[in-house]
Design a protein around this motif. Structure first.
Motif, mmCIF file in Angstrom:
data_model
loop_
_atom_site.group_PDB
_atom_site.id
_atom_site.type_symbol
_atom_site.label_atom_id
_atom_site.label_comp_id
_atom_site.label_asym_id
_atom_site.label_seq_id
_atom_site.Cartn_x
_atom_site.Cartn_y
_atom_site.Cartn_z
ATOM 1 N N TRP A 38 0.828 -1.210 0.000
ATOM 2 C CA TRP A 38 0.000 0.000 0.000
ATOM 3 C C TRP A 38 0.857 1.253 0.000
ATOM 4 O O TRP A 38 0.582 2.210 -0.738
ATOM 5 C CB TRP A 38 -0.907 0.025 1.236
ATOM 6 N N LEU A 39 1.917 1.266 0.816
ATOM 7 C CA LEU A 39 2.791 2.437 0.896
ATOM 8 C C LEU A 39 3.471 2.699 -0.440
ATOM 9 O O LEU A 39 3.564 3.842 -0.894
ATOM 10 C CB LEU A 39 3.840 2.221 1.987
ATOM 11 N N TRP A 40 3.934 1.611 -1.094
ATOM 12 C CA TRP A 40 4.575 1.764 -2.408
ATOM 13 C C TRP A 40 3.582 2.337 -3.411
ATOM 14 O O TRP A 40 3.920 3.256 -4.169
ATOM 15 C CB TRP A 40 5.089 0.409 -2.891
ATOM 16 N N TRP A 41 2.363 1.828 -3.402
ATOM 17 C CA TRP A 41 1.364 2.302 -4.356
ATOM 18 C C TRP A 41 0.977 3.753 -4.069
ATOM 19 O O TRP A 41 0.854 4.568 -4.976
ATOM 20 C CB TRP A 41 0.133 1.404 -4.324
ATOM 21 N N ASP A 42 0.806 4.061 -2.787
ATOM 22 C CA ASP A 42 0.421 5.416 -2.401
ATOM 23 C C ASP A 42 1.516 6.421 -2.752
ATOM 24 O O ASP A 42 1.225 7.539 -3.175
ATOM 25 C CB ASP A 42 0.134 5.464 -0.902
ATOM 26 N N MET A 43 2.789 6.029 -2.601
ATOM 27 C CA MET A 43 3.898 6.943 -2.877
ATOM 28 C C MET A 43 4.045 7.250 -4.355
ATOM 29 O O MET A 43 4.684 8.239 -4.724
ATOM 30 C CB MET A 43 5.210 6.357 -2.349
ATOM 31 N N ARG A 44 3.479 6.412 -5.204
ATOM 32 C CA ARG A 44 3.602 6.658 -6.639
ATOM 33 C C ARG A 44 3.083 8.046 -7.012
ATOM 34 O O ARG A 44 3.662 8.722 -7.857
ATOM 35 C CB ARG A 44 2.821 5.594 -7.424
ATOM 36 N N GLU A 45 1.990 8.477 -6.396
ATOM 37 C CA GLU A 45 1.394 9.758 -6.763
ATOM 38 C C GLU A 45 1.320 10.731 -5.586
ATOM 39 O O GLU A 45 0.760 11.817 -5.715
ATOM 40 C CB GLU A 45 -0.007 9.522 -7.338
ATOM 41 N N TRP A 46 1.903 10.358 -4.457
ATOM 42 C CA TRP A 46 1.789 11.201 -3.261
ATOM 43 C C TRP A 46 2.587 12.487 -3.390
ATOM 44 O O TRP A 46 3.671 12.510 -3.982
ATOM 45 C CB TRP A 46 2.269 10.420 -2.043
ATOM 46 N N ARG A 47 2.016 13.543 -2.823
ATOM 47 C CA ARG A 47 2.753 14.794 -2.656
ATOM 48 C C ARG A 47 2.253 15.464 -1.381
ATOM 49 O O ARG A 47 1.134 15.192 -0.928
ATOM 50 C CB ARG A 47 2.546 15.736 -3.850
ATOM 51 N N PRO A 48 3.064 16.337 -0.766
ATOM 52 C CA PRO A 48 2.624 17.004 0.463
ATOM 53 C C PRO A 48 1.381 17.858 0.226
ATOM 54 O O PRO A 48 1.120 18.317 -0.896
ATOM 55 C CB PRO A 48 3.833 17.870 0.840
ATOM 56 N N ASP A 49 0.634 18.076 1.283
ATOM 57 C CA ASP A 49 -0.595 18.854 1.227
ATOM 58 C C ASP A 49 -0.303 20.277 0.740
ATOM 59 O O ASP A 49 0.488 20.992 1.349
ATOM 60 C CB ASP A 49 -1.204 18.892 2.629
ATOM 61 N N PRO A 50 -0.924 20.699 -0.358
ATOM 62 C CA PRO A 50 -0.702 22.061 -0.858
ATOM 63 C C PRO A 50 -1.103 23.146 0.139
ATOM 64 O O PRO A 50 -0.599 24.269 0.062
ATOM 65 C CB PRO A 50 -1.579 22.128 -2.120
ATOM 66 N N ALA A 51 -1.988 22.813 1.081
ATOM 67 C CA ALA A 51 -2.347 23.798 2.093
ATOM 68 C C ALA A 51 -1.166 24.093 3.011
ATOM 69 O O ALA A 51 -1.026 25.205 3.529
ATOM 70 C CB ALA A 51 -3.539 23.297 2.908
ATOM 71 N N LEU A 52 -0.306 23.091 3.216
ATOM 72 C CA LEU A 52 0.886 23.273 4.046
ATOM 73 C C LEU A 52 2.067 23.793 3.237
ATOM 74 O O LEU A 52 2.909 24.533 3.756
ATOM 75 C CB LEU A 52 1.263 21.950 4.713
ATOM 76 N N TYR A 53 2.137 23.384 1.973
ATOM 77 C CA TYR A 53 3.229 23.789 1.085
ATOM 78 C C TYR A 53 2.619 24.299 -0.225
ATOM 79 O O TYR A 53 2.486 23.550 -1.195
ATOM 80 C CB TYR A 53 4.169 22.613 0.813
ATOM 81 N N PRO A 54 2.240 25.575 -0.272
ATOM 82 C CA PRO A 54 1.560 26.097 -1.461
ATOM 83 C C PRO A 54 2.431 26.082 -2.723
ATOM 84 O O PRO A 54 1.906 25.950 -3.822
ATOM 85 C CB PRO A 54 1.210 27.537 -1.062
ATOM 86 N N GLU A 55 3.745 26.235 -2.557
ATOM 87 C CA GLU A 55 4.639 26.251 -3.722
ATOM 88 C C GLU A 55 5.239 24.867 -3.922
ATOM 89 O O GLU A 55 5.983 24.382 -3.078
ATOM 90 C CB GLU A 55 5.749 27.279 -3.523
ATOM 91 N N GLN A 56 4.887 24.249 -5.051
ATOM 92 C CA GLN A 56 5.373 22.910 -5.347
ATOM 93 C C GLN A 56 5.833 22.844 -6.802
ATOM 94 O O GLN A 56 5.365 23.583 -7.657
ATOM 95 C CB GLN A 56 4.283 21.868 -5.094
ATOM 96 N N GLY A 57 6.780 21.951 -7.044
ATOM 97 C CA GLY A 57 7.310 21.807 -8.393
ATOM 98 C C GLY A 57 8.022 20.483 -8.542
ATOM 99 O O GLY A 57 7.815 19.557 -7.754
ATOM 100 N N ALA A 58 8.897 20.398 -9.546
ATOM 101 C CA ALA A 58 9.535 19.114 -9.835
ATOM 102 C C ALA A 58 10.929 19.311 -10.395
ATOM 103 O O ALA A 58 11.215 20.305 -11.074
ATOM 104 C CB ALA A 58 8.688 18.311 -10.820
ATOM 105 N N LEU A 59 11.773 18.352 -10.068
ATOM 106 C CA LEU A 59 13.047 18.184 -10.771
ATOM 107 C C LEU A 59 12.812 17.092 -11.795
ATOM 108 O O LEU A 59 12.533 15.945 -11.441
ATOM 109 C CB LEU A 59 14.147 17.787 -9.785
ATOM 110 N N VAL A 60 12.893 17.445 -13.072
ATOM 111 C CA VAL A 60 12.572 16.473 -14.124
ATOM 112 C C VAL A 60 13.740 15.517 -14.306
ATOM 113 O O VAL A 60 14.888 15.847 -13.988
ATOM 114 C CB VAL A 60 12.211 17.175 -15.446
ATOM 115 N N PRO A 61 13.486 14.309 -14.803
ATOM 116 C CA PRO A 61 14.574 13.338 -14.986
ATOM 117 C C PRO A 61 15.569 13.813 -16.026
ATOM 118 O O PRO A 61 15.227 14.538 -16.970
ATOM 119 C CB PRO A 61 13.848 12.067 -15.433
ATOM 120 N N ALA A 62 16.812 13.391 -15.853
ATOM 121 C CA ALA A 62 17.879 13.815 -16.767
ATOM 122 C C ALA A 62 17.925 12.971 -18.030
ATOM 123 O O ALA A 62 18.650 13.301 -18.961
ATOM 124 C CB ALA A 62 19.225 13.735 -16.051
ATOM 125 N N GLY A 63 17.173 11.876 -18.070
ATOM 126 C CA GLY A 63 17.203 10.991 -19.232
ATOM 127 C C GLY A 63 16.577 11.613 -20.471
ATOM 128 O O GLY A 63 16.155 12.767 -20.483
#
Length: 244
Positions: A38-63
């Protein structure tokens, strides 16, 4: 015959607790496996709550996998950091320059991450950065990824030499960018060099799901999910949030 029956009954009663222990152990193992799945599956799309961290983004893969920056923005990214990857394909479709343009065209704030090579001199690394990254005040502060150690350098490089070249690289990158760098600090590099203590720069730390504390002081950026699965790329992206 009666005595034999009683003996078997007593043996059965003695074995009963063992059977229960085996059953409980089996249930615990099954529960652990189910929770891990369950944890592995949940982590696939998990991100912190935007209410706690309004600014979110990504480091894209280098491939070389294509990145759909419009989709990245649609799934919650406000900024994108791009690994600085040099080479013959840097200016080709899908290369660094192409990604840089498309990320900005998608309306994302853009920053660049330079991978620090402790086996190489600062001049060559900062020269590549200056050649490929424009001077632009609208860019996010550049980041230097401190993940590699000098363990396998040939010829050998001392820790003092690594730290000296890193300081030189920081000064050169900041001179080009016109703003302080962010140090993307790994636990191994921190343990080896104590960088968070010796260098007064904003930190970018990483730990899946749990807030990182290995630097011993506050951080600015947190890679909260190192492999978030999105429709923006065939490869997972490193999901990053900003701490105010």
């Amino acid at each position: 015959m009666a005595k034999g029956g009683k003996g078997r009954a007593r043996a059965g009663s003695r074995n009963a607790p063992r059977r229960w222990l085996w059953r409980l152990a089996a249930l615990a193992v099954l529960f652990g496996l189910a929770f891990a799945a369950w944890l592995w599956w949940d982590m696939r799309e998990w991100r912190p709550d935007p209410a706690l961290y309004p600014e979110q983004g990504a480091l894209v893969p280098a491939g070389g996998s294509p990145v759909k920056f419009e989709t990245l923005k649609a799934v919650g990214a406000q900024f994108a950091y791009l690994p600085l990857v040099a080479g013959p394909g840097a200016d080709s479709p899908g290369g660094f320059a192409d990604r840089f343009i498309r990320a900005r065209d998608a309306g994302l704030q853009v920053g660049v991450v330079l991978e620090f090579d402790p086996c190489a001199g600062a001049d060559a690394q900062s020269g590549m950065f200056a050649q490929m990254v424009p001077r632009d005040p609208e860019l996010l502060p550049p980041a230097i990824n401190l993940g590699q150690l000098a363990t396998d350098c040939d010829p050998k490089v001392s820790d003092a030499a690594v730290e000296s070249e890193l300081m030189t690289l920081i000064n050169q990158i900041e001179m080009h960018a016109g703003k302080p760098v962010i140090l993307k600090l790994s636990p191994a590099f921190q343990e080896r060099h104590g960088t968070a203590t010796t260098l007064a720069r904003d930190l970018w730390l990483a730990r899946d799901r749990a807030r990182p504390d290995y630097a011993g002081r506050p951080w600015l950026l947190w890679s909260a999910n190192g492999a978030r699965v999105t429709e923006a790329s065939e490869e997972p992206v490193e999901w990053v949030v900003v701490q105010k």
